[in-house]
Design a protein around this motif. Sequence first.
Motif, PDB file in Angstrom:
ATOM      1  N   GLU A 333      19.130   5.683 -36.895  1.00  0.00           N
ATOM      2  CA  GLU A 333      17.764   6.180 -36.865  1.00  0.00           C
ATOM      3  C   GLU A 333      16.999   5.520 -35.715  1.00  0.00           C
ATOM      4  OE1 GLU A 333      14.114   6.803 -39.989  1.00  0.00           O
ATOM      5  OE2 GLU A 333      14.846   4.750 -39.693  1.00  0.00           O
ATOM      6  N   LEU A 334      16.267   6.345 -34.970  1.00  0.00           N
ATOM      7  CA  LEU A 334      15.316   5.845 -33.979  1.00  0.00           C
ATOM      8  C   LEU A 334      13.927   6.171 -34.507  1.00  0.00           C
ATOM      9  CD1 LEU A 334      14.574   4.747 -31.110  1.00  0.00           C
ATOM     10  CD2 LEU A 334      14.577   7.139 -30.357  1.00  0.00           C
ATOM     11  N   ARG A 335      13.117   5.131 -34.679  1.00  0.00           N
ATOM     12  CA  ARG A 335      11.768   5.340 -35.200  1.00  0.00           C
ATOM     13  C   ARG A 335      10.765   4.711 -34.230  1.00  0.00           C
ATOM     14  NH1 ARG A 335       9.587   7.217 -39.718  1.00  0.00           N
ATOM     15  NH2 ARG A 335      11.677   7.466 -40.629  1.00  0.00           N
ATOM     16  N   VAL A 336       9.778   5.517 -33.840  1.00  0.00           N
ATOM     17  CA  VAL A 336       8.746   5.097 -32.904  1.00  0.00           C
ATOM     18  C   VAL A 336       7.412   5.084 -33.631  1.00  0.00           C
ATOM     19  CG1 VAL A 336       7.512   5.719 -30.804  1.00  0.00           C
ATOM     20  CG2 VAL A 336       9.988   6.002 -30.913  1.00  0.00           C
ATOM     21  N   SER A 337       6.657   3.993 -33.476  1.00  0.00           N
ATOM     22  CA  SER A 337       5.365   3.871 -34.162  1.00  0.00           C
ATOM     23  C   SER A 337       4.312   3.400 -33.166  1.00  0.00           C
ATOM     24  CB  SER A 337       5.454   2.880 -35.325  1.00  0.00           C
ATOM     25  OG  SER A 337       6.458   3.263 -36.243  1.00  0.00           O
ATOM     26  N   GLY A 338       3.219   4.157 -33.072  1.00  0.00           N
ATOM     27  CA  GLY A 338       2.106   3.773 -32.209  1.00  0.00           C
ATOM     28  C   GLY A 338       2.500   3.543 -30.773  1.00  0.00           C
ATOM     29  N   ASP A 354       3.948   8.641 -32.970  1.00  0.00           N
ATOM     30  CA  ASP A 354       4.855   8.343 -34.074  1.00  0.00           C
ATOM     31  C   ASP A 354       5.877   9.468 -34.160  1.00  0.00           C
ATOM     32  OD1 ASP A 354       3.291   6.144 -34.693  1.00  0.00           O
ATOM     33  OD2 ASP A 354       2.092   7.245 -36.167  1.00  0.00           O
ATOM     34  N   LEU A 355       7.174   9.112 -34.186  1.00  0.00           N
ATOM     35  CA  LEU A 355       8.217  10.118 -34.386  1.00  0.00           C
ATOM     36  C   LEU A 355       9.507   9.403 -34.768  1.00  0.00           C
ATOM     37  CD1 LEU A 355      10.333  10.123 -31.738  1.00  0.00           C
ATOM     38  CD2 LEU A 355       8.418  11.251 -30.648  1.00  0.00           C
ATOM     39  N   HIS A 356      10.465  10.179 -35.278  1.00  0.00           N
ATOM     40  CA  HIS A 356      11.772   9.618 -35.583  1.00  0.00           C
ATOM     41  C   HIS A 356      12.849  10.625 -35.241  1.00  0.00           C
ATOM     42  CE1 HIS A 356      10.968  11.949 -39.242  1.00  0.00           C
ATOM     43  NE2 HIS A 356      12.279  12.004 -39.404  1.00  0.00           N
ATOM     44  N   VAL A 357      14.032  10.103 -34.888  1.00  0.00           N
ATOM     45  CA  VAL A 357      15.182  10.921 -34.529  1.00  0.00           C
ATOM     46  C   VAL A 357      16.385  10.366 -35.269  1.00  0.00           C
ATOM     47  CG1 VAL A 357      16.648  11.795 -32.674  1.00  0.00           C
ATOM     48  CG2 VAL A 357      14.219  11.363 -32.232  1.00  0.00           C
ATOM     49  N   GLU A 361      20.433  14.951 -34.533  1.00  0.00           N
ATOM     50  CA  GLU A 361      19.239  15.785 -34.605  1.00  0.00           C
ATOM     51  C   GLU A 361      18.804  16.229 -33.204  1.00  0.00           C
ATOM     52  OE1 GLU A 361      16.682  14.822 -38.571  1.00  0.00           O
ATOM     53  OE2 GLU A 361      16.250  13.613 -36.798  1.00  0.00           O
ATOM     54  N   LEU A 362      18.138  17.376 -33.181  1.00  0.00           N
ATOM     55  CA  LEU A 362      17.536  17.886 -31.949  1.00  0.00           C
ATOM     56  C   LEU A 362      16.029  17.928 -32.166  1.00  0.00           C
ATOM     57  CD1 LEU A 362      17.555  19.240 -29.158  1.00  0.00           C
ATOM     58  CD2 LEU A 362      17.940  21.437 -30.315  1.00  0.00           C
ATOM     59  N   VAL A 363      15.321  17.039 -31.469  1.00  0.00           N
ATOM     60  CA  VAL A 363      13.867  16.956 -31.553  1.00  0.00           C
ATOM     61  C   VAL A 363      13.324  17.285 -30.165  1.00  0.00           C
ATOM     62  CG1 VAL A 363      11.872  15.507 -32.063  1.00  0.00           C
ATOM     63  CG2 VAL A 363      13.997  15.206 -33.348  1.00  0.00           C
ATOM     64  N   ARG A 391      12.020   1.062 -32.892  1.00  0.00           N
ATOM     65  CA  ARG A 391      12.994   0.456 -33.807  1.00  0.00           C
ATOM     66  C   ARG A 391      14.278   1.282 -33.806  1.00  0.00           C
ATOM     67  NH1 ARG A 391      10.608  -3.397 -36.937  1.00  0.00           N
ATOM     68  NH2 ARG A 391      12.306  -3.344 -38.463  1.00  0.00           N
ATOM     69  N   TRP A 392      15.372   0.597 -33.543  1.00  0.00           N
ATOM     70  CA  TRP A 392      16.695   1.230 -33.506  1.00  0.00           C
ATOM     71  C   TRP A 392      17.454   0.744 -34.743  1.00  0.00           C
ATOM     72  CZ3 TRP A 392      18.625   4.300 -29.366  1.00  0.00           C
ATOM     73  CH2 TRP A 392      19.981   4.638 -29.446  1.00  0.00           C
ATOM     74  N   ASN A 393      17.738   1.654 -35.639  1.00  0.00           N
ATOM     75  CA  ASN A 393      18.400   1.310 -36.910  1.00  0.00           C
ATOM     76  C   ASN A 393      17.612   0.262 -37.687  1.00  0.00           C
ATOM     77  OD1 ASN A 393      20.409   3.038 -36.034  1.00  0.00           O
ATOM     78  ND2 ASN A 393      21.813   1.411 -35.413  1.00  0.00           N
ATOM     79  N   GLY A 394      16.295   0.351 -37.611  1.00  0.00           N
ATOM     80  CA  GLY A 394      15.443  -0.569 -38.332  1.00  0.00           C
ATOM     81  C   GLY A 394      15.168  -1.872 -37.633  1.00  0.00           C
TER      82      GLY A 394
END
Length: 557
Positions: A333-338, A354-357, A361-363, A391-394
């Motif tokens: 999981e790739l999670r982006v915040s602010g 803010d987004l996650h991939v 997945e295709l975003v 955050r990469w894998n949390g």
Amino acid sequence: MRALSIHPTWGLFPAGLFLLTSLVGSFGALTGLAWGELVQGLQEGRDTGTTTVALAVAVVVSLMAAPLLLASAIRRYPRWWVAVMLRVRQSVLVAQTRQHRLRRTPPGEAVARAMDADRLARYADRWVDVLNGLGVVVVTTLLSGSLLAGGVLMTVMGVSAAASALGSPVAGRSAAAASTSRADFGRSLVSALESARTVKLAAATPAVHAHLLRVDGGRVDAAVKEHRVQALLAGVPVLMVQAGVVAAWAVLLLGGWELATALLVAGAVTGFDWFGRVAGAVITEAPGVRAWARATSRLAGGDEMMMVPAGIDLVSGAAPAPDLAGEPVRLRELRVSGLGAIHDDGTIGVSGVDLHVGPGELVLLLGQVGSGKSSLLSALAGLVEHTGSIRWNGHEVEDAETFLRPGQVAHVAQVPRVLSGTFADNVALDHADRSLHPAVDDARLGRDLDEAGGPDAVVGHRGVRLSGGQVQRLALARALAAETELLLADDVSSALDATTEVELWAALRARGTAVLGSTSKWAALTQADRVVVLVDGEVAATGPWSDLAPSWGHLAG
């Protein structure tokens, strides 16, 4: 001092040999001492036995030692000079090619600064001569037992240095004025010749001739002034040397010291004009060298320019294999915040994103020109500074430039660059383990490759033989061949027709690679897991395209 001490056997040791060379030989203080004692002993009628023979042998040995010491120094010293230049160039090369960003600099400037590294070596060499000159002064003072003897040498050196330092700006201005005057005369002469017909018809030949005489007179005057200034500056050290010799004998006649000291000082001062000139050069060259060092150090990443990475042998050319920073970390999981993207000039591309991939997945990002799509993708590739959290894998990505490297994340720019080689060169980038055809097929470049003549077909200078769509797909194939965990694709389908575009996105979905891209194509948006709409650098909406199309369909085509 750092430059001289980095290779002591090539730098400091030959510098010491140069000092010894200055102390012996025809004008050396040691030769002058032995010769002076010998002549004074013979003049005074002292015993001409063992002492006289020893002094005569000392003079001969001193004269013979000078060329041997000089040859030994010259045998080593050029190696130090080359090593300093190579170290500076190596430090700039390493900094310019390593993973961490530096301030954007035109390649030509980086190359020019690095190739000008002999400036540092030359300046260090000036200091060797200056310090050796001061060493000669100290030795002369000690051997003669007279501060006045050292004072004579210091005066010659000081006045010569002052004349060089003070006269350098004058010489520069006179040289510039002479050059300008020559250029003015050339322009006037060419203009007169080109206008010869008009001048004759206007009966203006005498006036033009008078004008050329005036301009030529200015050229001659400027040239004469330039040569006078140069002769004056070159003559001051010579004049001071002669004055030093006169002073040495004048002090003898006035009873200030003995014949041996007079011969010692007269001999030493005769070869001392060079040290005065170099001392002046140290003063005049200092600002230029300092400015160059500051600029080049910045290009070297602020590191000390005499250091090279471990394992590099500048003599043999051996170097360790590049550090590939380990295997890629699998993406869960790739999670982006602010997230905010800040360009080098301080421009904020996006803010508060803010987004996650997830894996596979295709975003896709959607927005008008200037909405921040490219800035966001560049931040996630570690190409621009970012604020907020990635955050990469949390786990927080502490060093984006290193972790989000090309082996971990592939980035295809909106206007990609290709190399001036073959299709295979552009895809593999000299990585023998990269598969060509799967990447080419998924990038929908296979037909173009066959029509061009195969993988070894040349794409031309920076892809000049390719269309815009072919360049995009070639860059995409290069990214896919790296088998990275995340693909960042910045509008890679903008130059594709509808059929090829549908095939492309379907192939990307089939690969199972996580893709975060930007597009304005309806066909691509319908295949995305999620669409993120950006407006003025901020997220305006997120969700499946079927939900967003009624409100944001005007942005797609």
